[in-house]
Design a protein around this motif. Structure first.
Motif, PDB file in Angstrom:
ATOM      1  N   THR A 185       0.841  -1.198   0.000  1.00 25.26           N
ATOM      2  CA  THR A 185       0.000   0.000   0.000  1.00 25.26           C
ATOM      3  C   THR A 185       0.870   1.240   0.000  1.00 25.26           C
ATOM      4  O   THR A 185       0.809   2.036  -0.932  1.00 25.26           O
ATOM      5  N   SER A 186       1.650   1.413   1.055  1.00 24.21           N
ATOM      6  CA  SER A 186       2.637   2.487   1.027  1.00 24.21           C
ATOM      7  C   SER A 186       3.615   2.262   2.161  1.00 24.21           C
ATOM      8  O   SER A 186       3.365   1.452   3.048  1.00 24.21           O
ATOM      9  N   PHE A 187       4.713   2.987   2.102  1.00 18.00           N
ATOM     10  CA  PHE A 187       5.711   2.897   3.164  1.00 18.00           C
ATOM     11  C   PHE A 187       5.418   4.017   4.140  1.00 18.00           C
ATOM     12  O   PHE A 187       5.917   5.121   3.988  1.00 18.00           O
ATOM     13  N   CYS A 190       8.257   6.000   5.878  1.00 17.22           N
ATOM     14  CA  CYS A 190       8.932   7.011   5.055  1.00 17.22           C
ATOM     15  C   CYS A 190       8.036   8.224   4.854  1.00 17.22           C
ATOM     16  O   CYS A 190       8.491   9.349   4.778  1.00 17.22           O
ATOM     17  N   LYS A 318      -3.874   2.332  -3.490  1.00 18.71           N
ATOM     18  CA  LYS A 318      -4.173   3.086  -4.700  1.00 18.71           C
ATOM     19  C   LYS A 318      -5.181   2.377  -5.604  1.00 18.71           C
ATOM     20  O   LYS A 318      -6.133   2.993  -6.090  1.00 18.71           O
TER      21      LYS A 318
ATOM     22  N   ASN B 168      13.391   5.989  -0.300  1.00 18.29           N
ATOM     23  CA  ASN B 168      13.046   4.571  -0.156  1.00 18.29           C
ATOM     24  C   ASN B 168      11.767   4.270  -0.928  1.00 18.29           C
ATOM     25  O   ASN B 168      11.635   3.218  -1.536  1.00 18.29           O
ATOM     26  N   GLU B 169      10.828   5.175  -0.869  1.00 21.16           N
ATOM     27  CA  GLU B 169       9.658   5.061  -1.732  1.00 21.16           C
ATOM     28  C   GLU B 169       9.429   6.430  -2.349  1.00 21.16           C
ATOM     29  O   GLU B 169       9.180   7.391  -1.642  1.00 21.16           O
ATOM     30  N   THR B 174       3.924   7.117  -5.456  1.00 17.70           N
ATOM     31  CA  THR B 174       2.744   6.724  -4.686  1.00 17.70           C
ATOM     32  C   THR B 174       1.483   7.429  -5.172  1.00 17.70           C
ATOM     33  O   THR B 174       0.390   6.983  -4.873  1.00 17.70           O
TER      34      THR B 174
END
Ligand code: SF4
Ligand code: SF4
Ligand code: SF4
Ligand code: SF4
Ligand code: SF4
Lengths: 427, 195
Positions: A185-187, A190, A318, B168-169, B174
Motif C-alpha cells: 500500500t505504502s511505506f 517514510c 491506490k 526509499n519510496e 505513490t
C-alpha cells in the motif's frame, strides 16, 4: 486560423492512433546542423553505498568500544556529529534502518520484490550489534537519534505509567508499517518521517512542523521520537534486552546513591524496589490465571476489531481507491474525470482486471489485518501486565531494552573513578 | 535482607534463577532469529545491478502534473528532457506554444512553459531547435503534454539522477495515476527516447 485547423486535425489524428510518434519526419538539415550532445550525470552511487556501510559499522564499533570497554561518553558525541553530518545532511537520511523494516518485510512475503543488498545490511547490522552490545546504533549512529542527542539539554522524567502507555505506540506503529508494506500500500514510515525534512532543508510542511515539535520536546525530554514513536527502536529493544555483552554501570558494587538514575535521559535505570506485598501462593496463582484470561481476550478483541475495519484500511491502497472511483464514474458518467480516471481510461483501462486486483488486495488486507490485530492485542495485553507487575530489585539496574547506550550515567557513578583506574575489564 | 536474597540466588526455583534462565532462552531465540533472517534474505538480496533507482516510463506517463507537486524536494527532481533526434524541429511546436494562441509570437502568454524553460533557436528555414534550461524547469509536464498530443513526443519527463534523493519510496510514485514510476538499475538509470 490555418494553424488552428492544423492543430485540430493533428489532435484528431492523435486520438485515432493512441500514443503516436514521428508525426513529423526527421528534418534534413542543409546547414550542417549537428544534434546537441547530451550526457546525463549519474552519481557514483556504488561508492557512496559502500562508504555508508563501512561508516555504519565503524561508528557502531566505536560506540560499542566506548560504552562497554571504556565507559566514556566523548566518542559518542563525535559519532553523533558525524552521523548527523553524513547520514543526515549529506546523504539525506535515505534509505535508513528505520525505513528498511518495510523493504525487508515486503521481501519476505513477496518473492518478486528485489531487495537491494545495502538495504539488507542497513537492516541487519544494527540488529546484530544490538544483539551483541545493546543499542549502540541508537547511541549516535542513527541520524535521528543523534540529532535529538545533540540538542538535549535537560532531562525531565515523565511519570512511569504514562511512559509505559506511550511506549506502546512504537509497537503499534511497527505493526501498521508492516501491514501497509506487505500489502504494497505504502511505506508509511517514510511518509511520516519527521526529521528527513530538516536534513533536506525542505519538504512536507506538516511533517516538518511535527519534527520541530519533537525537537523542542527533545530539549527537555530525552529522545521523544526514539521512545514513543520509532518502530525500529522497538525492534532493537527486543534484541538489546537479551544482548550478549551488557552495558554495566560499574564493576564495583552499587552503593544505591541514585546519581545514575537522575542522569539517564530515557529513564532506563530502574530504582531499587522492595515488593512489600508478600503474596500468598494462592493469590499469585490467581493473578497468573487472570493474565491468562486477559491476554487471549485482548488478542481476540484485537483480531476481531482489525478484521472489522480491514476493508476500510484497504482503501488506502491506490488500486482499491481507483476501483471505487471507476465504479462511481460508471454509475454516473456525466461527471468530469479526475486525474486518476483520466489516466485509467487513457490507458484503455480494463475494469474487470482492476476489479480482480482490488478484490485480491482486499483479501490480503482481511488476512494480514487480522494478524496485525492479534499482535496489537498482544502488545496492549503485555503492556497492561507490565503495568501491574512489580519486581523486587535491591540495586539500581539498567533496563537494557530502554537503554540507548548514551553513556551519560557512567561518569555520575561515584564508583566510576575507582573502577576505571584499576584496569577495568568489563568484557 | 542482603543475605536472604543471596540465598535465594542459589535456590533453583527462585524468581531470579528463573529470570536468568529466561534471559538465556531469549538470547538463544534472538540469536537464532538474526541468523534466520539474514540467512534467508542474503540469498535473495542482490548487489548494485539490482533495480533500485526511480525512473519514469515516458510511454506510460500521462503528464498529470503531479511530478511537479509531489516530489519531496522543493523543486522537483523531475525535469523535462528533449530527445532532439526524435524532434521534428517544427516552427509550430505543440510543446512550445499553447494550443489556442491567437498570434504566434514568443510573448509569455502564448508559451506553454510557465517558467520559460524552453529555449527556441532558429536553425534554418523552416526548422527551430528547442532546448530545455534545466535550472528553470519544474517538471510540470505541460510542454510534454503538448508535444505528445501534437508533435513527435520528443519532450518527456525523467527523474534526474543527480537531483533525486533516491527515496526509499518515491513520493511521486505513490500518487502517479499511470503507474509510470518504477525502479530501474543503475546501469540504465534513464529511459531515454533517443537511444
Ligand atoms: S530509537 Fe529509532 S530513531 Fe532513535 S536512535 Fe534508535 S533507531 Fe534511531
Ligand atoms: S547509557 Fe543507558 S542507562 Fe546510562 S544514561 Fe544512557 S541510556 Fe541511560
Ligand atoms: S505523476 Fe506519473 S503521470 Fe503524472 S507526470 Fe509524473 S510520471 Fe507522469
Ligand atoms: S513546461 Fe513544465 S516540464 Fe516543460 S520545460 Fe517548462 S517547466 Fe519543464
Ligand atoms: S525519489 Fe524522491 S527525490 Fe526522487 S523524484 Fe521521487 S520523490 Fe523526488
Amino acid at each position: 486560423m490555418m494553424n488552428k485547423i492544423v492543430l485540430i486535425c493533428l489532435f484528431l489524428l492523435q486520438i485515432g492512433q493512441g500514443v503516436a510518434q514521428n508525426r513529423f519526419p526527421k528534418p534534413d538539415f542543409e546547414s550542417g546542423y549537428k544534434y546537441p550532445e547530451i550526457h546525463y550525470a549519474v552519481a557514483n552511487e556504488n561508492l557512496l553505498v559502500t562508504i555508508d556501510i563501512l561508516l555504519l559499522v565503524a561508528l557502531m564499533g566505536i560506540v560499542a568500544w566506548a560504552v562497554i570497554r571504556k565507559r566514556t561518553r566523548k566518542p559518542i558525541i563525535w559519532v553523533s556529529v558525524i552521523s548527523v553530518a553524513y547520514f543526515g545532511f549529506f546523504r539525506h537520511g535515505c534509505v535508513c534502518s528505520i525505513g528498511s523494516i518495510q523493504n525487508i518485510s515486503l521481501a519476505l512475503v513477496d518473492s518478486t520484490y528485489v531487495l537491494p543488498f545495502s538495504v539488507l545490511l542497513f537492516f541487519i547490522l544494527p540488529i546484530l550489534f544490538a544483539f551483541l552490545f545493546g543499542r549502540v546504533f541508537c547511541a549516535g549512529v542513527c541520524p535521528f537519534g543523534a540529532l535529538q542527542e545533540l540538542i538535549h539539554i535537560k532531562s525531565y522524567t515523565l511519570p512511569r505509567t504514562l511512559s509505559i502507555i506511550l511506549g506502546m505506540i512504537p509497537w503499534i506503529y511497527l505493526i501498521f508499517a508492516l501491514l501497509y508494506a506487505i500489502t504494497r500500500t505504502s511505506f508509511i514510515v517514510c511518509h511520516f518521517d519527521p526529521f528527513v525534512g530538516f536534513f533536506r532543508l525542505g519538504g512536507d510542511i506538516g511533517m516538518i512542523l511535527f519534527g520541530a515539535v519533537l525537537l523542542v520536546l527533545a530539549l527537555f525530554v530525552g529522545r521523544p521520537f526514539c521512545r514513543y514513536i520509532c518502530p525500529y527502536g522497538a525492534l532493537l529493544s527486543l534484541f538489546s534486552s537479551v544482548s550478549i555483552w551488557k552495558i554495566r554501570l560499574t564493576d564495583k558494587s552499587c552503593i544505591n546513591c541514585e546519581l545514575c538514575h537522575n542522569a539517564c535521559p530515557v529513564d532506563a535505570i530502574r530504582a531499587p524496589y522492595i515488593n512489600k506485598v508478600n503474596e500468598s501462593r494462592q493469590r499469585g496463582v490467581k493473578r497468573l490465571l487472570n493474565y491468562f484470561v486477559l491476554l487471549p481476550l485482548m488478542i481476540l478483541c484485537g483480531a476481531f476489531l482489525m478484521r472489522l475495519i480491514s476493508n476500510e484500511l484497504s482503501r488506502s491502497h491506490k488500486d482499491v481507491r481507483l476501483y471505487e472511483m471507476v465504479v462511481q464514474h460508471e454509475a454516473n458518467p456525466g461527471e468530469a474525470l479526475s486525474v486518476e480516471l483520466d489516466a485509467f481510461y487513457g490507458q484503455g483501462g480494463d475494469i474487470k482486471e482492476l476489479a480482480v486486483k482490488a478484490e485480491k488486495i482486499q483479501a490480503d488486507f482481511n488476512f494480514y489485518a487480522t494478524i496485525a490485530g492479534i499482535l496489537i492485542g498482544l502488545v496492549i495485553g503485555i503492556t497492561l501486565i507490565e503495568l501491574s507487575v512489580k519486581r523486587t530489585r535491591k540495586l539500581y539496574e539498567i533496563d537494557h531494552a530502554a537503554c540507548i547506550a548514551c553513556a551519560r550515567c557512567f561518569s555520575y557513578c561515584p564508583q566510576y573513578k575507582i573502577g576505571n583506574e584499576s584496569g577495568n575489564k568489563p568484557l | 535482607m542482603e543475605q536472604k536474597i543471596e540465598n535465594m540466588n542459589e535456590n533453583k526455583n527462585s524468581p531470579i534463577a528463573r529470570r536468568k534462565f529466561l534471559r538465556v532462552l531469549g538470547t538463544a531465540v534472538a540469536g537464532g532469529s538474526v541468523l534466520a533472517i539474514s540467512g534467508g534474505l542474503f540469498s535473495k538480496a542482490k548487489g548494485s545491478e539490482v533495480s533500485h533507482y526511480w525512473q519514469i516510463d515516458p510511454q506510460k506517463c500521462t503528464q498529470c502534473g503531479r511530478c511537479e507537486t509531489d516530489c519531496v524536494l522543493q523543486v522537483s527532481a523531475v525535469k523535462c528532457i528533449h530527445a532532439n533526434k526524435v524532434c521534428g524541429y517544427c516552427d509550430l511546436c505543440g510543446g512550445y506554444y499553447r494550443s489556442n494562441v491567437k498570434e504566434l509570437n514568443t510573448a509569455a502568454e502564448n508559451l506553454m512553459c510557465p517558467t520559460g524553460a524552453i529555449q527556441r533557436k532558429f536553425v534554418e528555414d523552416p526548422y527551430f531547435e528547442y532546448t530545455i534550461d534545466e535550472s528553470l524547469c519544474n517538471g510540470c509536464g505541460k510542454c510534454v503534454k503538448g508535444c505528445s498530443s501534437f508533435g513527435n513526443g520528443s519532450l518527456y519527463l525523467q527523474i534526474k539522477r543527480d537531483l533525486c534523493k533516491d527515496c526509499n519510496e518515491c513520493a511521486i510514485a505513490t500518487v502517479c495515476p499511470s503507474d509510470a514510476i518504477t525502479r530501474v538499475s543503475l546501469d540504465k538509470p534513464y529511459k531515454l527516447k533517443d537511444e
